[in-house]
Design a protein around this motif. Sequence first.
Motif, PDB file in Angstrom:
ATOM      1  N   SER A   6       0.852  -1.218   0.123  1.00 58.80           N
ATOM      2  CA  SER A   6      -0.134  -0.028   0.092  1.00 58.80           C
ATOM      3  C   SER A   6       0.854   1.218  -0.040  1.00 58.80           C
ATOM      4  CB  SER A   6      -0.964   0.074   1.140  1.00 58.80           C
ATOM      5  OG  SER A   6      -1.942  -1.158   1.171  1.00 58.80           O
ATOM      6  N   ASN A  10       1.003   3.839  -3.031  1.00 60.38           N
ATOM      7  CA  ASN A  10       0.470   5.412  -2.647  1.00 60.38           C
ATOM      8  C   ASN A  10       1.635   6.090  -3.214  1.00 60.38           C
ATOM      9  OD1 ASN A  10      -1.856   5.112  -1.643  1.00 60.38           O
ATOM     10  ND2 ASN A  10      -1.171   4.871   0.415  1.00 60.38           N
ATOM     11  N   PHE A  14       0.696   8.969  -6.286  1.00 61.73           N
ATOM     12  CA  PHE A  14       0.712  10.257  -6.346  1.00 61.73           C
ATOM     13  C   PHE A  14       1.981  11.008  -6.965  1.00 61.73           C
ATOM     14  CE2 PHE A  14      -1.870   9.201  -2.400  1.00 61.73           C
ATOM     15  CZ  PHE A  14      -2.838  10.051  -2.512  1.00 61.73           C
ATOM     16  N   GLU A  50      -1.937  -0.728  -9.964  1.00 61.52           N
ATOM     17  CA  GLU A  50      -2.890  -1.468  -9.165  1.00 61.52           C
ATOM     18  C   GLU A  50      -2.389  -2.991  -9.231  1.00 61.52           C
ATOM     19  OE1 GLU A  50      -6.781   1.626  -9.083  1.00 61.52           O
ATOM     20  OE2 GLU A  50      -6.776  -0.704  -9.908  1.00 61.52           O
ATOM     21  N   TRP A 189     -10.447  -1.935  -1.119  1.00 61.00           N
ATOM     22  CA  TRP A 189     -10.145  -0.599  -1.175  1.00 61.00           C
ATOM     23  C   TRP A 189     -11.099   0.326  -0.302  1.00 61.00           C
ATOM     24  CZ3 TRP A 189      -6.847   1.763  -5.573  1.00 61.00           C
ATOM     25  CH2 TRP A 189      -6.687   2.888  -5.496  1.00 61.00           C
ATOM     26  N   PHE A 194      -5.902   3.623   4.472  1.00 62.33           N
ATOM     27  CA  PHE A 194      -4.559   3.818   3.681  1.00 62.33           C
ATOM     28  C   PHE A 194      -4.126   2.500   3.055  1.00 62.33           C
ATOM     29  CE2 PHE A 194       0.017   2.048   4.284  1.00 62.33           C
ATOM     30  CZ  PHE A 194       0.652   3.094   3.633  1.00 62.33           C
ATOM     31  N   LYS A 196      -4.597  -1.180   0.895  1.00 63.89           N
ATOM     32  CA  LYS A 196      -5.392  -1.436  -0.261  1.00 63.89           C
ATOM     33  C   LYS A 196      -4.905  -3.014  -0.274  1.00 63.89           C
ATOM     34  CE  LYS A 196      -5.653   2.772  -1.296  1.00 63.89           C
ATOM     35  NZ  LYS A 196      -4.845   3.892  -0.633  1.00 63.89           N
TER      36      LYS A 196
END
Length: 258
Positions: A6, A10, A14, A50, A189, A194, A196
């Motif tokens: 995760s 992230n 981002f 993902e 999700w 936070f 996944k």
Amino acid sequence: MTAVRSLLFNIAFFSWTTVACIGLLWMLLLPRRQMVRVVTWYMGTIHFLERTILGLDYEVRGRENLPKSGCFILAAKHQSAWETMKLHLLIEDPAVILKRELLFVPIWGWYAAKARMISVDRSARGRAIASMVEGAERVKSEGRPIVIFPQGTRTAVGRYLPYRVGVAVLYRDLDVPIVPMALNSGVYWARRSFKKHAGKIVVEFLPPIEPGLGRDAVLAELENKLEAATDRLVMEAGGPPTERPVKVPREDAAATVP
């Protein structure tokens, strides 16, 4: 391992989104349809992240229930941010109904405005639904599908929120079918989480509700079908069913009033 995956996702998500949003600003100079194709490509790259980092994939069921052409209303369950990043991969050139404030988010809002989404000013109260219908009529004239989250916001797995009247007003005024979209994304999700989880999210398009029903009838049919299908998918993934409130018959409710 889930926490590590995760965190890596992230960071990648981002970082890549920041680079893409800034690096693809030139898209705003393109004709709208060409810009939408690039946005769809970007959504595909997020799916790649993902799948490779989280081990999270998805499966689509019921594509045969989508109208082959013309405008229709896609009434989708909304359990997480995941489905907002898949709409362009699931249907062609959707117009999503969203809060007007989102158009003022730097850069992201410019893309949303260019894509001609349907913005609604919730603070306007009486005018909110009227402006939504005006925007939806424009989209109908373009032959594009309209996406609405009938509960109005993200709803955690197992939690119940009532269906709002907006979807029924669109159904009545536009005279187009509603295609319910069930999913179980919140199991993997979760809303405001936070972490996944690896697995396979299932999205299912249900048979359309054809025009002709009254407001209360279409809301009841949509809620019953969409909640039942969502509960089935959630439980397949090991999640809890929705705890829906028990409706008290009118005569019993009246009897309880002192």
